[in-house]
Motif scaffolding. Structure first.
Motif: not given
Length: 352
Positions: A11-19, A154-165, A167-170, A345-347
């Protein structure tokens, strides 16, 4: 062996979106690979499964802010790239979107300009020229710039989070392990995200030894298995290093009857790449395209701490090689029923 044999319902609801706020607050599913016994715990209980003389092998790669947003120099069209692998000097392999519009010879500008540099007369901070086209949207890019490339990244790039995430990483550091050291990964070795420095110190006090390898995670993490049979799938090569210190530590532990416990599939693949047929770990560096699936005989890895993996992925196939496909799928079914959190970001799961 059919790829569909490694499918499961999630189920998509079980994919952790935030740490989680506390890295060690995750749950831990344990699987005895000999008996098939499944246990449900909290991550901090991992120490109950470790003993003096064990060696915990961690991947100390550091994720670079590898996602860049730019514009095509001739049209001003927006382009997204994900740096995957440094080839040599300022040449990189990267994924490009939209790939169909970025052909060999195209120039991309980075630096926040709303239109093409020709239209505005502004000088971009970073320029990339497409030198070659590869499969699945990959491109060989040659960068031109003034200054230091990593500082611009560091100035121009952002973290390459997987496509299933979604949410923005704080904070960027939450997608790094606490022992991340050598820059070069396009994704985090996520099994290691559960550790804090304090918890690793606790394990050392118990007599568990820590060893480090480096594998820079690249295209293999993002590339799906498109073949119907797993034997037809070709892994993408990734850069690895094993120090003499780590090789000596692992080999001495094996000689004395201690276990080698890999933290993550990336550490597992590194150890198995650098192993001889006789089960001796050799120091060295290079590129590995090792593909581990059921039928593989592990030479170094005795146990594995890992996260939960995508259906039909090469990572699911690797852990199935260690513990058996049916036992893994049974454990995953139980994890879904008990609503474990899945993916980056899951178990966690400990196979021993």
């Amino acid at each position: 062996m059919q790829v569909d044999l490694f499918d499961y319902h999630l189920p998509e609801s079980l994919i952790a979106q935030t740490p989680l706020a506390d890295r060690t607050a995750s749950r831990l599913l344990t699987l005895n690979k000999q008996t098939g016994e499944i246990g449900h715990h909290m991550f901090e209980e991992l120490e109950n499964y470790l003993q003096a003389g064990d060696v915990l092998v961690l991947n100390d790669t550091r994720v670079i802010p590898a996602r860049l947003f730019g514009v095509k120099a001739d049209t001003g069209a927006k382009v997204e790239i994900l740096l995957l692998k440094q080839l040599e000097g300022d040449r990189w392999e990267a994924l490009v979107r939209p790939g169909k519009k970025v052909k060999t010879g195209a120039t991309i500008h980075f630096g926040g300009q709303p239109e093409s540099a020709e239209a505005t007369g502004t000088k971009p901070l970073l320029t990339a020229t497409v030198e070659a086209e590869g499969e699945m949207g990959s491109r060989t890019l040659h960068f031109q710039y003034e200054g230091i490339f990593n500082e611009l990244l560091d100035r121009l790039g952002s973290m390459p989070l997987p496509p299933y995430i979604k949410e923005q990483l704080p904070e960027k550091e939450r997608y790094q392990t606490v022992y991340a050291k050598h820059e070069g990964s396009a994704a985090a070795p996520t099994a290691g995200l559960h550790f804090t420095k304090q918890y690793l110190h606790r394990l050392e006090q118990k007599g568990v030894q820590l060893a480090y390898v480096t594998l820079h995670v690249g295209l293999g993490t993002f590339r799906p298995v498109s073949a119907e049979k797993i034997e037809e799938h070709e892994m993408h090569e990734e850069y690895y290093e094993v120090s003499q210190e780590t090789a000596d530590l692992v080999n001495e532990a094996k000689r004395k009857g201690g276990r080698v416990i890999a933290v993550g599939t990336t550490s597992s693949r590194t150890l198995e790449t650098a192993a001889t047929e006789e089960g001796i770990l050799q120091a060295g560096r290079g590129w590995t395209g090792i593909f581990i699936y059921p039928g593989y005989r592990f030479r170094i890895v005795d146990a594995l701490l890992t996260n939960f993996h995508l259906p039909k992925s090469t990572l699911l196939m690797l852990i199935s090689a260690l513990a058996g496909r049916e036992q893994i799928l049974k454990a995953y079914h139980e994890a879904v029923e008990r609503e474990y959190r899945f993916f980056s970001f899951g178990d966690a799961m400990f196979i021993y």
